[in-house]
Design an enzyme around this catalytic site. Structure first.
Site, short mmCIF file in Angstrom:
data_model
loop_
_atom_site.label_atom_id
_atom_site.label_comp_id
_atom_site.label_asym_id
_atom_site.label_seq_id
_atom_site.Cartn_x
_atom_site.Cartn_y
_atom_site.Cartn_z
N MET A 143 0.81 -1.21 0.00
CA MET A 143 0.00 0.00 0.00
C MET A 143 0.84 1.26 0.00
SD MET A 143 -3.39 -0.57 2.36
CE MET A 143 -2.74 -1.78 3.49
N ASP A 255 -5.59 -10.02 4.98
CA ASP A 255 -4.14 -9.97 4.71
C ASP A 255 -3.33 -10.37 5.94
OD1 ASP A 255 -1.94 -9.61 3.05
OD2 ASP A 255 -1.72 -7.50 3.55
#
Length: 400
Positions: A143, A255
């Site tokens: 990210m 995740d």
């Protein structure tokens, strides 16, 4: 913006599939395929190929099919697909078409972007974040970059995650991401890293989170190797307590992996805390994420449940249970559940088509009952796992 796949040749000619958001599309003979081929086209494998879509972008991944997958006539393994391309398998051909964007989505932002998933390059320096004093980098992942920072209004040390939106992100999409991220403040548990604030500055999205002064479990594995059995089980049991709290509130992590478990201290005791809870779902669902299945956000392939690959938008708590078991497997052996090839597209294919290697082959001295518990949670079919993570945790506590 939407993306359409139209079958232009083969026994199913004329069928269309339209995607308006981030999704996966599995083609093959298996009953869990989104498009299940009939026996009129005998050259398809059970799970033949997977398409990851986040309009206008599209990635094609062959799943180790027997007869191969073609893009414009050439056999491929993993490749990005463009408007007008043709995907071939057996007698069937799909044509890719990027549809006219919705006028509300047309306003895109000129942001400093990476060409793949929006992650800043290694020499990237963040813009100033109003109200925060950045003091150094803590790490980086799919990210973006995480910094250690001080919040100026109260002097509190925080972990500041910065995200660069992917190409084509609109104002509306970024506002939605900011709005949905604020929901994460509902998660208050000792074994979950606390969410504090989300905002935008200088073309960046930033999220302020509790700073845990301790290493992540992935770093521990790299520096000291596999954990002792009781330590590994206790870490995962603490993490599962936080996971159960979140599942009860309707959140799925998506995740779970060693690098998302941080080890802090309360007095003289260590405490495991699960990081990035719920953020993966919000990030994936938005168009600020680009394509993530090959990055670290769709769920790092080594820890992903098979259904997380094939039914990407409909991941349920059972997938987190699988990932937690895969994480425990890694803590105990310092090996993954599969011997994965280097190419990430092949890794995805491997996770979908192959069962985990028995943990007893990695660690012969492991108690058979513990191995049995781990492999139940690693069952390929979600219904064959424990009813929930609390039931999994209860079984593990016998070995802590």
């Amino acid at each position: 913006m939407k993306l359409k796949l139209t079958i232009v040749a083969g026994p199913h000619q004329g069928q269309e599939f339209v995607f308006a958001g981030h999704d996966t599309f599995l083609v093959g003979r298996t009953k869990d395929a989104h498009f299940q081929l009939s026996y009129d086209d005998p050259y398809f494998s059970r799970r033949h190929f997977l398409v990851e879509v986040n309009p206008p972008r599209c990635r094609l991944i062959d799943l180790n099919s027997r007869n191969g997958t073609l893009l414009n006539g050439s056999r491929i393994q993993t490749v990005e697909v463009a408007d007008g391309d043709e995907i071939g398998a057996g007698h069937t051909v799909f044509k890719v078409c990027v549809l006219t964007p919705d006028p509300e989505e047309e306003e895109t932002l000129a942001l400093p972007i990476d060409s793949v998933v929006g992650t800043p390059t290694s020499d990237y320096q963040p813009a100033a974040i109003p109200g925060y004093r950045i003091e150094g980098e803590l790490g980086r992942g799919g990210m973006g970059v995480v910094y250690r920072a001080t919040r100026e209004r109260d002097g509190r040390a925080v972990a500041l995650k910065t995200i660069v939106p992917a190409a084509g992100a609109s104002r509306k999409q970024i506002d939605r991401f900011l709005r949905e991220s604020r929901i994460l403040a509902q998660l208050e548990h000792a074994n979950i890293v606390a969410f504090q604030e989300v905002g935008e500055a200088g073309g960046l999205i930033f999220l302020a989170m509790e700073l845990v002064d301790g290493p992540d479990v992935g770093t521990r594995l790299k520096t000291q190797g596999a954990e002792e059995v009781r330590t590994a089980v206790r870490i995962v049991c603490q993490m599962l307590a936080g996971l159960a709290h979140a599942h009860a509130k309707g959140f799925v992590h998506r995740d779970i992996k060693p690098s998302n478990i941080l080890i802090g201290r309360i007095g003289d005791k260590r405490q495991a805390k699960l990081a990035d809870f719920g953020l993966a779902r919000v990030y994936e669902a938005s168009k600020i994420s680009g394509l993530t299945m090959q990055g670290e956000i769709g769920g790092t392939p080594a820890f992903m449940a098979p259904e997380q690959v094939t039914h990407y938008r409909h991941v349920k708590p059972a997938a987190d249970q699988y990932s937690a078991a895969a994480t425990l497997y890694k803590l105990l052996t310092n090996c993954h559940t599969h011997d994965l090839p280097k190419e990430i597209g092949l890794q995805i294919a491997h996770i979908v088509t192959s069962p985990p290697i028995p943990i007893a082959e990695r660690k012969p001295d492991l108690a058979p009952k513990l191995a049995e518990v781990i492999h139940k949670a690693l069952s390929r079919e979600p219904a064959e796992r424990y009813p929930d993570v609390l039931a999994f945790r209860l079984e593990l506590k016998r070995f802590a």
